[in-house]
Design an enzyme around this catalytic site. Structure first.
Site, PDB file in Angstrom:
ATOM      1  N   ASP A 249       0.835  -1.188   0.000  1.00  0.00           N
ATOM      2  CA  ASP A 249       0.000   0.000   0.000  1.00  0.00           C
ATOM      3  C   ASP A 249       0.874   1.245   0.000  1.00  0.00           C
ATOM      4  OD1 ASP A 249      -2.458   1.707   0.639  1.00  0.00           O
ATOM      5  OD2 ASP A 249      -3.256  -0.327   0.738  1.00  0.00           O
TER       6      ASP A 249
ATOM      7  N   SER B  97     -11.846  -1.891  -0.810  1.00  0.00           N
ATOM      8  CA  SER B  97     -10.497  -1.836  -0.253  1.00  0.00           C
ATOM      9  C   SER B  97     -10.532  -1.825   1.270  1.00  0.00           C
ATOM     10  CB  SER B  97      -9.758  -0.584  -0.751  1.00  0.00           C
ATOM     11  OG  SER B  97      -9.322  -0.773  -2.072  1.00  0.00           O
TER      12      SER B  97
ATOM     13  N   HIS C   4      -3.895   5.842   3.428  1.00  0.00           N
ATOM     14  CA  HIS C   4      -4.579   4.599   3.053  1.00  0.00           C
ATOM     15  C   HIS C   4      -3.891   3.369   3.639  1.00  0.00           C
ATOM     16  CE1 HIS C   4      -6.161   1.375   0.428  1.00  0.00           C
ATOM     17  NE2 HIS C   4      -7.250   2.113   0.467  1.00  0.00           N
TER      18      HIS C   4
END
Length: 1047
Positions: A220, A417, A251
């Site tokens: 990520d 996600s 994120h």
């Protein structure tokens, strides 16, 4: 004496002039391919000059063996003689381990030579452009939707669908590929509950299972050191070109928090999991394939247990990436990935979550409804032949989930996600249940998926292509793993036609005799080993004698690797069951074996069982049977197939499958409700018996047609009474050229392979009926008998016979030429009516054409035209004429007609054979045809006789009207397809050329044959001139000597 030399000079000049012309023509024709479209070359040159970075491109060179990077570098340096390239050093943590690839830069001017030379080396597997990944992650302060295309323009990065999240408090979610939004209210339960408690994670915590000694790789945006929400950040690695390990977007930190956070407000599932943060995205949310390959190799070398990957896109043909994912799972790393945020549309699964060896996760809300944003199946790899697999595998809560902020505190996000790390956290928790000493013997990607799908709770509303096995159940999966013994199984394990809507679309249409095979594609999960083998062909075991009416053919993976394979059932009811009505039940069994595990002597064997419960009805009447053409559909990838509606600016690719059960699923349901039976044709037109069907339905097709198909369809309509319904799309070469864009991923120009539909090919198909489409791009609203519809980027009808029925409406033309006329239009000028719908009786059959398909396609539909489709099928299948559609006011008193040179032409700067199942291919009936003709050329050559002459039939004469009979001995048959491929230049070159990409000249016989003939002809003419001159000289000498002797 003085006149002879003077007269020879002009003749000699003519000879030289003729030679020069021949040579010039030969040279120009030899270079025809690369000079066919000077406009494009100029554009390319101009655009290239605005992209100086395109002078050099990075390539991934994959090797057959793992070696130190230095050894690979020296091998290339010693083996490649060409200039214009060099090795790129990769300074990252994987450098100390052997690798199977290298990164090189190659100058554009030397690309073809260097790539070819490297690719021919013995130790090189292949050479691929270094693809660039760019996704839309929404940081805390950014709420806008981010996809691959914005306002019709491509953003930097690989083509990936938007990962659109919304934070808590937002009340609107915008889907990634549509122009509308979906609103919801947060459930009270979501505001008060921890997602971990909803799945019972605290039950396992109390037993002491907290993810201890589990190595979790999070691919990520990274994570910050000493974050207070995490106990066990083992390692942070950076694989990007930015000099930081920190997460500046939030994120990666959020994902890690869902998996292993310890903050009371946003608890993770496995707080003691060892976190390995792989920073593979820059702050600009960009990554490259080479970064992923290095990071994947490092994950393998450092023995990760679980890997979460929250990226995805439609490009499942990025082979270095896809094959590295296989290698990851083959090394016993359990990969979890988000299925995509492209819902509620069907056929929108993202890669790599759509791979069978990856656990693909969809999203639900707290009411157990499929989240609107969650992508739907089926997988589209297998189209047009065959049928897609069931995906997602499972679903989990993915709306308003709490996770960690960048530095401290919690926040709420939504999306698949988010659902993906929910499942990844559960996986870490389940891995820790198995003692560390025996984990690798018991746990693997297949056994973990078995535990998840077999333990999942099936939801009551969604179908299998929305929910997979259902909502994950942590405690049920825990019970399965506690007593797990290595085995193989089939997912789904049951196909039940009585279980609706879960078994949609199968439960929506029963089986019957004489139909195309119904294909069900299941996944084989082999928990016994990374490689397995099918011992013998699968077997059908009916419960009673009625089951013998069912005939099943199987296609399957003989070698199962890594961990998974496929089992496809091709089901038909035998002819003796034509009047049977009832249910057929039984089991399909399949024996799988794997080599002995370490310390074992005997091979591992397991019997898989697939339960079937099928509904059968008597064969429906011909008029109610519709055959859907899937074979002539081409989708992205691998080619740039443009969208059908040019009004949609944020999704320029046609990638949803164009299948009855993907983006046409609503139409399929409507037809079933109306009493129609719809079957799928995945092979050429020679592979179906027209006497069985009322209508052949052609919608939004991009493929070419075999000459055998054109001939057979003509015969089917005129002599066999088949109805033909065609829904076309826009096609305009100037507009396609304008849609070209530069892709910084592959450092190349992308140009549409065709328009929304392949109108030149459709015109070849419709030519025997005197029908053709034009190249206008029409938009507007219209109504017929009170039914309102939107015409969205449709085309017009430019040829139609006298006596047919044609409906016209005043639409504006938005094509390049039409837009120019619109600018010149004055207010007092009226818009001319454009023909868009034509209905025709011809011979024994009926033909209907309509210029737009968006009203049937749920991808970008504004208003549907199902009402029109029903009326069309009533006519084509049952000769039922709607009085409004067949009003005398729309009957053609004279034929619509334009000359050939005014019809839309094919592009000659595109190598269509690269994407086509027709061009330069052979006619063959695939495994989606009836069993009797598998592997043959079909009815036209097998059943009806080889190369038979078509019998006499009524044909359309544009001057004489309908149903006029002519002598077929004088009938001019449609030209061969290769002769019909034309553009302003190509058609004048005897139709022998089929253009390639401008930068990919291909030498074929047609490139040199005509120039050679012209050159030889020129030489022969020169020799003839020379011989004539020689004879004249001899005559003059003879006459001169006679005269002198007389003197």
């Amino acid at each position: 004496m003085t006149t002879s030399p003077r007269t020879s000079i002009p003749s000699l000049s003519l000879v030289f002039i003729f030679i020069s012309i021949c040579v010039s023509i030969s040279i120009s024709l030899l270079h025809f391919k690369t000079q066919i479209s000077p406009t494009l070359d100029l554009n390319r040159g101009t655009l290239n000059s605005s992209h100086p970075q395109t002078n050099r491109q990075n390539y991934v060179v994959r090797f057959a063996e793992y070696k130190r990077a230095e050894e690979h570098r020296e091998y290339l340096k010693l083996s490649v003689r060409s200039d214009g390239w060099d090795w790129i050093e990769r300074n990252n943590p994987a450098k100390k381990y052997p690798t199977d690839f290298g990164l090189v830069w190659i100058e554009d001017s030397a690309k073809e030579i260097v790539v070819s030379e490297i690719g021919k080396l013995g130790l090189v597997k292949d050479v691929n452009a270094d693809m660039r990944y760019g996704r839309g992650l929404l940081a805390e302060e950014k709420r806008d939707k981010v996809g691959a295309f914005v306002d019709g323009k491509k953003r930097p990065g690989k083509i990936l669908t938007a990962m659109s999240f919304s934070e808590a408090g937002g009340d609107t979610h915008f889907t990634a590929t549509s122009n509308y939004s979906i609103s919801w209210r947060r459930q009270l339960m979501a505001q008060k509950s921890q997602v971990t408690s909803l799945f019972g994670a605290d039950f396992l915590w109390e037993k002491g299972y907290t993810g201890t000694k589990v190595k979790m790789a999070i691919f990520d945006t990274g994570i910050r050191a000493n974050h207070p929400h995490f106990r066990n950040i083992k390692e942070r690695t950076n694989w990007t070109n930015e000099d930081t390990l920190n997460d500046n977007l939030g994120h990666g930190t959020f994902v890690a928090g869902v998996i292993a956070g310890v903050d009371a407000e946003c608890l993770g599932f496995a707080p003691d999991t060892e976190i390995y943060a792989f920073r593979v995205f820059t702050d600009a949310q960009v990554s490259y394939t080479s970064w992923f390959l290095d990071a994947f190799n490092y994950a393998i070398a450092t023995n990760m247990d679980v890997l979460n990957l929250s990226i995805g896109g439609p490009d499942y043909l990025d082979l270095p990436f896809v094959e590295k994912v296989w290698e990851i799972t083959a090394n016993n790393i359990i990969m979890v990935s988000a299925i995509g945020n492209d819902g509620p549309l069907y056929g929108t699964l993202n890669n790599p979550a759509d791979q069978s060896d990856v656990i693909g996760v969809g999203g639900i809300d707290y009411s157990d409804h499929i989240a609107s944003f969650s992508s739907r199946g089926m997988s589209t790899w297998e189209m047009p032949h065959g049928y897609g697999r069931v995906k997602p595998d499972v679903v989990a809560y993915g709306r308003d989930i709490m996770g960690s902020r960048i530095s401290t505190g919690c926040k709420s996000l939504s999306g698949t996600s988010v659902a993906s790390p929910v499942v990844a956290g559960m996986v870490c928790l389940l891995v820790s249940v198995i003692p560390e000493s025996s984990r690798k013997d018991t746990l693997n990607p297949a056994s973990m998926k078995q535990a998840l799908v077999e333990g999942a709770a099936k939801l009551s509303g969604p179908n299998m292509y929305e929910q997979g096995a259902g909502r994950v159940d942590l405690l049920e999966s825990y019970e399965i793993l506690k007593s797990y013994k290595p085995r193989a199984s089939i997912f789904p394990s049951t196909l039940d036609y009585t279980d609706c809507p879960y078994s949609w679309p199968f439960c929506r249409q029963p089986l019957y005799a004489g139909a195309m095979p119904v294909i069900f594609n299941a996944t084989i999960l082999n928990g016994m080993g990374v490689i397995g083998y099918v011992e013998s062909p699968p077997t059908w075991h009916p419960l009673d004698e009625v089951g013998n009416l069912l005939s099943i053919h199987f296609t399957y993976s003989e070698v199962i690797w890594p961990w998974t394979g496929y089992l496809a059932l091709h089901m038909q009811i035998k002819e003796e069951g034509a009047q049977f009505s009832g249910e057929i039940g039984g089991n399909v069994t399949l024996r799988v074996y794997s080599p002995p595990a370490q310390g074992e002597k005997d091979i591992r064997i397991s019997t898989c069982v697939l339960q079937l419960k099928l509904k059968v009805v008597p064969t429906p009447p011909r008029s109610k049977r519709v055959l859907w053409d899937q074979f002539h559909n081409i989708k992205y990838p691998p080619g740039y197939i443009p969208r059908d509606s040019l009004d949609v600016r944020n999704d320029i690719l046609d990638w949803h499958g164009d299948h009855l059960h993907t983006n046409f699923h609503i139409m399929f349901n409507m037809l079933r409700d109306a009493g129609y039976y719809v079957e799928t044709l995945g092979s050429p037109f020679t592979c179906f018996d027209a006497l069985r069907y009322g209508t052949l339905l052609l919608v939004d097709l991009e493929e070419e047609y075999f000459q055998e198909e054109i001939d057979k369809l003509r015969d089917d309509v005129l002599n066999s009474g088949l109805g033909l319904a065609v829904f076309s799309e826009w096609y305009n070469v100037d507009t396609m050229v304008k849609m070209r864009f530069f892709d910084d991923n592959t450092r190349s120009w992308w140009t549409p392979v065709t328009g929304g539909a392949n109108v030149p090919a459709l015109n070849d198909l419709l030519a025997p009926f005197g029908i053709a489409f034009g190249d206008k791009i029409l938009n507007g609203d219209f109504s017929i008998n009170g039914e309102h519809s939107r015409y969205a980027s449709g085309t017009d009808i430019v040829r139609f016979p006298r006596g047919g029925y044609v409906h016209k409406f005043p639409f504006l033309d938005s094509s390049e030429s039409g837009a120019t006329q619109n600018v010149l239009r004055t207010p007092e000028m009226t818009t001319a009516d454009s023909p868009i719908l034509g209905l025709l009786e011809v011979g024994e059959g009926r033909v209907v054409v309509y210029g737009d398909s968006n009203c049937l396609d749920s991808s970008h539909m504004v208003t549907n035209c199902y009402w029109l489709l029903r009326k069309i099928l009533d006519f084509t299948g049952g000769n039922i004429k709607d009085p409004v559609l067949f009003s005398n006011s729309v009957k053609q008193k004279s034929a619509l007609y334009v000359e050939d040179n005014q019809l839309p032409s094919r592009r000659t700067d595109v190598n269509f054979s690269t994407y086509s199942a027709v061009v330069e291919k052979e006619v063959i009936c695939g495994s989606d045809s009836v069993f009797e003709i598998w592997g043959t050329k079909g009815y036209s050559s097998q059943v009806r006789g080889t190369n038979r002459r078509l019998p006499g039939y009524s044909v359309v004469d544009l001057d004489r009207g309908l149903n006029s009979t002519v002598d077929t001995s004088n009938l001019k048959h449609p030209k061969l397809l290769v002769e019909n491929r034309s553009d302003s230049l190509g058609n004048r070159y005897f139709g022998l050329f089929y253009g390639d990409e401008l930068d990919m000249p291909v030498v074929v016989p047609s490139h040199w044959l005509v120039p050679a003939i012209i050159a030889v002809t020129g030489i022969l003419l020169v020799l003839s001139f020379w011989r004539i001159r020689q004879k004249r000289r001899r005559r003059r000498k003879g006459s001169g000597s006679g005269r002198f002797s007389n003197l």
